[in-house]
Structures are given as structure tokens and as C-alpha cells.
Design a protein around this motif. Structure first.
Motif, PDB file in Angstrom:
ATOM      1  N   PRO A  26       0.837  -1.203   0.000  1.00  0.00           N
ATOM      2  CA  PRO A  26       0.000   0.000   0.000  1.00  0.00           C
ATOM      3  C   PRO A  26       0.869   1.249   0.000  1.00  0.00           C
ATOM      4  O   PRO A  26       1.956   1.266   0.588  1.00  0.00           O
ATOM      5  CB  PRO A  26      -0.782  -0.115   1.315  1.00  0.00           C
ATOM      6  CG  PRO A  26       0.075  -0.949   2.201  1.00  0.00           C
ATOM      7  CD  PRO A  26       0.809  -1.898   1.278  1.00  0.00           C
ATOM      8  N   GLY A  27       0.401   2.275  -0.663  1.00  0.00           N
ATOM      9  CA  GLY A  27       1.114   3.549  -0.654  1.00  0.00           C
ATOM     10  C   GLY A  27       0.966   4.224   0.696  1.00  0.00           C
ATOM     11  O   GLY A  27       0.073   3.904   1.476  1.00  0.00           O
ATOM     12  N   PRO A  28       1.832   5.195   0.979  1.00  0.00           N
ATOM     13  CA  PRO A  28       1.773   5.870   2.266  1.00  0.00           C
ATOM     14  C   PRO A  28       0.427   6.558   2.525  1.00  0.00           C
ATOM     15  O   PRO A  28      -0.081   6.515   3.645  1.00  0.00           O
ATOM     16  CB  PRO A  28       2.896   6.903   2.202  1.00  0.00           C
ATOM     17  CG  PRO A  28       3.719   6.554   1.027  1.00  0.00           C
ATOM     18  CD  PRO A  28       2.926   5.664   0.140  1.00  0.00           C
ATOM     19  N   GLY A  29      -0.157   7.164   1.511  1.00  0.00           N
ATOM     20  CA  GLY A  29      -1.450   7.834   1.688  1.00  0.00           C
ATOM     21  C   GLY A  29      -2.542   6.853   2.068  1.00  0.00           C
ATOM     22  O   GLY A  29      -3.363   7.126   2.953  1.00  0.00           O
ATOM     23  N   THR A  30      -2.541   5.706   1.408  1.00  0.00           N
ATOM     24  CA  THR A  30      -3.524   4.670   1.715  1.00  0.00           C
ATOM     25  C   THR A  30      -3.315   4.140   3.125  1.00  0.00           C
ATOM     26  O   THR A  30      -4.265   4.036   3.914  1.00  0.00           O
ATOM     27  CB  THR A  30      -3.420   3.510   0.698  1.00  0.00           C
ATOM     28  OG1 THR A  30      -3.659   4.029  -0.609  1.00  0.00           O
ATOM     29  CG2 THR A  30      -4.404   2.408   1.011  1.00  0.00           C
ATOM     30  N   LEU A  31      -2.076   3.808   3.457  1.00  0.00           N
ATOM     31  CA  LEU A  31      -1.782   3.237   4.773  1.00  0.00           C
ATOM     32  C   LEU A  31      -2.098   4.230   5.890  1.00  0.00           C
ATOM     33  O   LEU A  31      -2.799   3.890   6.845  1.00  0.00           O
ATOM     34  CB  LEU A  31      -0.321   2.814   4.865  1.00  0.00           C
ATOM     35  CG  LEU A  31       0.073   2.256   6.233  1.00  0.00           C
ATOM     36  CD1 LEU A  31      -0.622   0.937   6.497  1.00  0.00           C
ATOM     37  CD2 LEU A  31       1.576   2.105   6.330  1.00  0.00           C
ATOM     38  N   TYR A  32      -1.602   5.458   5.786  1.00  0.00           N
ATOM     39  CA  TYR A  32      -1.788   6.396   6.883  1.00  0.00           C
ATOM     40  C   TYR A  32      -3.224   6.897   6.975  1.00  0.00           C
ATOM     41  O   TYR A  32      -3.691   7.245   8.066  1.00  0.00           O
ATOM     42  CB  TYR A  32      -0.757   7.526   6.817  1.00  0.00           C
ATOM     43  CG  TYR A  32       0.594   6.995   7.235  1.00  0.00           C
ATOM     44  CD1 TYR A  32       0.875   6.761   8.573  1.00  0.00           C
ATOM     45  CD2 TYR A  32       1.559   6.654   6.291  1.00  0.00           C
ATOM     46  CE1 TYR A  32       2.091   6.218   8.971  1.00  0.00           C
ATOM     47  CE2 TYR A  32       2.778   6.110   6.681  1.00  0.00           C
ATOM     48  CZ  TYR A  32       3.030   5.891   8.015  1.00  0.00           C
ATOM     49  OH  TYR A  32       4.230   5.341   8.410  1.00  0.00           O
ATOM     50  N   GLY A  33      -3.966   6.875   5.875  1.00  0.00           N
ATOM     51  CA  GLY A  33      -5.410   7.146   5.946  1.00  0.00           C
ATOM     52  C   GLY A  33      -6.124   6.057   6.728  1.00  0.00           C
ATOM     53  O   GLY A  33      -6.985   6.333   7.568  1.00  0.00           O
ATOM     54  N   ALA A  34      -5.742   4.813   6.467  1.00  0.00           N
ATOM     55  CA  ALA A  34      -6.333   3.685   7.202  1.00  0.00           C
ATOM     56  C   ALA A  34      -5.935   3.746   8.676  1.00  0.00           C
ATOM     57  O   ALA A  34      -6.779   3.517   9.558  1.00  0.00           O
ATOM     58  CB  ALA A  34      -5.893   2.366   6.580  1.00  0.00           C
ATOM     59  N   ILE A  35      -4.685   4.062   8.962  1.00  0.00           N
ATOM     60  CA  ILE A  35      -4.236   4.180  10.352  1.00  0.00           C
ATOM     61  C   ILE A  35      -5.059   5.235  11.082  1.00  0.00           C
ATOM     62  O   ILE A  35      -5.516   5.029  12.209  1.00  0.00           O
ATOM     63  CB  ILE A  35      -2.725   4.499  10.416  1.00  0.00           C
ATOM     64  CG1 ILE A  35      -1.922   3.247  10.046  1.00  0.00           C
ATOM     65  CG2 ILE A  35      -2.325   5.026  11.788  1.00  0.00           C
ATOM     66  CD1 ILE A  35      -0.434   3.480   9.889  1.00  0.00           C
TER      67      ILE A  35
END
Length: 87
Positions: A26-35
Motif C-alpha cells: 500500500p502507498g503511504p497515503g492509503t496506509l496512513y489514511g487507514a491508520i
């Protein structure tokens, strides 16, 4: 949340784990949005920074929610596999 089920991880380690699990990083935007969303639901909690990295851990609420979802997925997969065997 599966990535955190075995213990705390920071974002980069979660990306590696997810890539190994599903075959796509996952890209950082996807991961940190989920976090962010998981923190809002209190499913995960940030721990103190370690060497400029912020680890996260699964909360008891998150562990329970993950268990429910994995049981649901098991039931759906079982039904699908049985239907394929009959077809």
C-alpha cells in the motif's frame, strides 16, 4: 489490523507485512489514511516514537473487531468453496 495482530509495528513495517500478505504494497497515503481511521475507531493505538518511527498496536477493541471480521470472512469463504465444489 492483521499486520498488528502479532505485535506492534511502525508504518513501514506494516507496508512490508501487507505486501507479503496480499502481494501488493500500500502507498503511504492509503496506509496512513487507514491508520487514522483505525485510531478514530480506537482499534489501534499509537505508541511512543522509536527512532523517528511511530509504532502502533492493536487495542482490545481492535482485536475483538478483527476476530469478528475474520470469522465472517471464514464463513463466506467456506460457503464459496462449497458452492464451487458442487458446480
Amino acid at each position: 489490523m492483521i499486520s498488528l495482530a502479532a505485535g506492534p509495528k511502525h508504518g513501514y513495517a506494516m507496508q512490508d507485512d501487507i505486501a507479503e500478505l496480499v502481494g501488493e504494497r500500500p502507498g503511504p497515503g492509503t496506509l496512513y489514511g487507514a491508520i487514522r481511521r483505525l485510531e478514530e475507531h480506537e482499534y489501534i493505538k499509537a505508541l511512543p516514537d522509536q527512532d523517528r518511527r511511530k509504532p502502533y498496536r492493536l487495542t482490545d477493541i481492535g482485536r475483538a473487531a478483527l476476530n469478528v471480521e475474520l470469522q465472517r470472512m471464514r464463513a463466506v469463504a467456506g460457503t464459496g468453496l462449497r458452492r464451487l465444489a458442487v458446480a
